[in-house]
Design an enzyme around this catalytic site. Sequence first.
Site, PDB file in Angstrom:
ATOM      1  N   LYS A 140       0.856  -1.188   0.000  1.00 51.77           N
ATOM      2  CA  LYS A 140       0.000   0.000   0.000  1.00 51.77           C
ATOM      3  C   LYS A 140       0.894   1.241   0.000  1.00 51.77           C
ATOM      4  O   LYS A 140       1.901   1.287   0.729  1.00 51.77           O
ATOM      5  CB  LYS A 140      -0.891  -0.027   1.236  1.00 51.77           C
ATOM      6  CG  LYS A 140      -2.039   0.951   1.226  1.00 51.77           C
ATOM      7  CD  LYS A 140      -2.946   0.693   2.420  1.00 51.77           C
ATOM      8  CE  LYS A 140      -4.099   1.664   2.491  1.00 51.77           C
ATOM      9  NZ  LYS A 140      -4.966   1.396   3.662  1.00 51.77           N
ATOM     10  N   SER A 220      -9.615   1.175   3.027  1.00 49.03           N
ATOM     11  CA  SER A 220      -8.770   1.962   2.150  1.00 49.03           C
ATOM     12  C   SER A 220      -7.724   1.150   1.409  1.00 49.03           C
ATOM     13  O   SER A 220      -7.009   1.666   0.556  1.00 49.03           O
ATOM     14  CB  SER A 220      -8.072   3.048   2.976  1.00 49.03           C
ATOM     15  OG  SER A 220      -7.263   2.465   3.994  1.00 49.03           O
ATOM     16  N   SER A 244     -10.099  -1.207   7.027  1.00 50.26           N
ATOM     17  CA  SER A 244      -9.451  -0.955   5.742  1.00 50.26           C
ATOM     18  C   SER A 244      -8.745  -2.151   5.132  1.00 50.26           C
ATOM     19  O   SER A 244      -8.429  -2.136   3.942  1.00 50.26           O
ATOM     20  CB  SER A 244      -8.453   0.202   5.874  1.00 50.26           C
ATOM     21  OG  SER A 244      -9.129   1.415   6.075  1.00 50.26           O
TER      22      SER A 244
END
EC number: 3.5.1.4
Length: 538
Positions: A140, A220, A244
């Site tokens: 990420k 996310s 997330s």
Amino acid sequence: MPPKKRAKTKSWQDIAKQAQNDRTASLPESLVRICLPPIPNLPPSQQRTRCLPSPTVSITSLSPSAIVAAITSPSQPTMTASQVVTSFTLAAVLAHKTTNCLAELVYTDRAKSRAEALDATFTATGHPVGLLHGVPVSIKSHIGVKGRRMPSGYVAWYDDASDEHVAPDDALVVKILERAGAVVHARTAEPQGMMQLETVSNLFGTTTHPYSEVLSPGGSSGGEAALLAMGGSCIGVGSDIGGSIRVPAAACGLFGLKPTAFRVPTTGWAGTPPGGDGIVTVLGPMCASLEGVELFMRVVLDAEPWLVEPALVPMPWREVKLPPRIRIGVAWDDGIVLPHPPVTRTLGDLVARISGLPGIEVVDFPLYKPDEAWAIASSLYLTDGGASEQAILAASGEPPTPLMQWILDNPGVKDLSRSELEYWLEEREEFRIEYAGHWNRTGEWSDVAGRWEGTVDVLICPVAPWVAMRHGTAKYWGYSALWNLLDYPALAFPAGRADGEVDVKGVRKTFMSDHDRENWELCKWSFLYRGLCTNRVG
């Protein structure tokens, strides 16, 4: 701390365009040529077998251990690390073309040479570098990779060349994974500010679901989820402060672990500032197999990261021997929002399969005061009332995305005084104690042993009240944020797919709450993954 004010020399649109150009430039031209253009009207998940060479499809379908075994077989290796990483990068190109899941690829200037070095080492020694020898790993993009931007979905931070937003070194977790033989080949998209169960930003646009462009892969860590589901990575590293990791994993048919805080190192990321620990953000693994999740945790904890990051709990990875009898609690709903029919059916199917099995007892587990849990959590997410986030947006002039505006407007988001912050932190601790009591009361108190016995060992519940949702509609965090507030580990796991012919919406005349009514109106799905979540104390 609010960002330093700098004179605006470029519009936010110009910065975003540059970010997208940089991302395009990172896609290896040689691999882009091999990958066929996406086929119109064909779901992204089916593009993989139609647009990629068959050897690539075969390699990118392998589990982490199968990849390591194929590369490092003592008798006759069947592939090299270079072949594996090239295949996953090629799949990542297609995944990005169909879902917009990448922040950038790091193949040409990093992953390729890393894989070649692994091959040379194995040829010379006959031994793997580590448990992840040759396994492609995606990261990420707010997690540091040396020399790379860490914008956290903000336009202003993409344009900031300081060490705070351009990684001076690899994050500790990246170093640990690569020392074990992993190859970082991709960095994935994340939403503006990362406080969304959706993946959309003004920098890179909207990431779409691997099965339908009108649906979201969650957030996310939705870029990670879409990439993994499309075979563009073998193991992904996501982050979780309110769901997330787990929500994208469940939406895309993956395993995703939210560990307890201070287990996986976070040194070297752009994230929560020091002292901002009302609700602690954690890093954790995502993978198409449970084996990959376990392998990630084993590798990270065997490295003893607490010797570098002292805040971490110095507890090694342990092999857990299951007791002869296990009590499984089941939470059907939270009393505020009823899950959509595919989720309820999945939970019912699972309970039917495990009930009555030798050594397993299934009991109902009512979730405890979920409305109070959200009141506390939402008050501790943005304790300056969102002023820091608004200042970052103002630095470039970019507008907030709809779900960012939704969280900023949430009634719990206030600029807290010191005494108010202390109040909510005390409420958090009191709630955790109350929840431990609620959990313990699923068993019986033993005067002889001086403790609760026969309590629920593991809890199974929905990750969210919906399957993959239409863009911009993921506004109920109650099912996932509860476990961040409590700081319990939680694993999302795939449990099948929604079926439009079987999962009938039905007509409801009464609702648990306004949130329930709103959520039910959004009740639409096709043949999509649905996931459940296990939660344990410890």
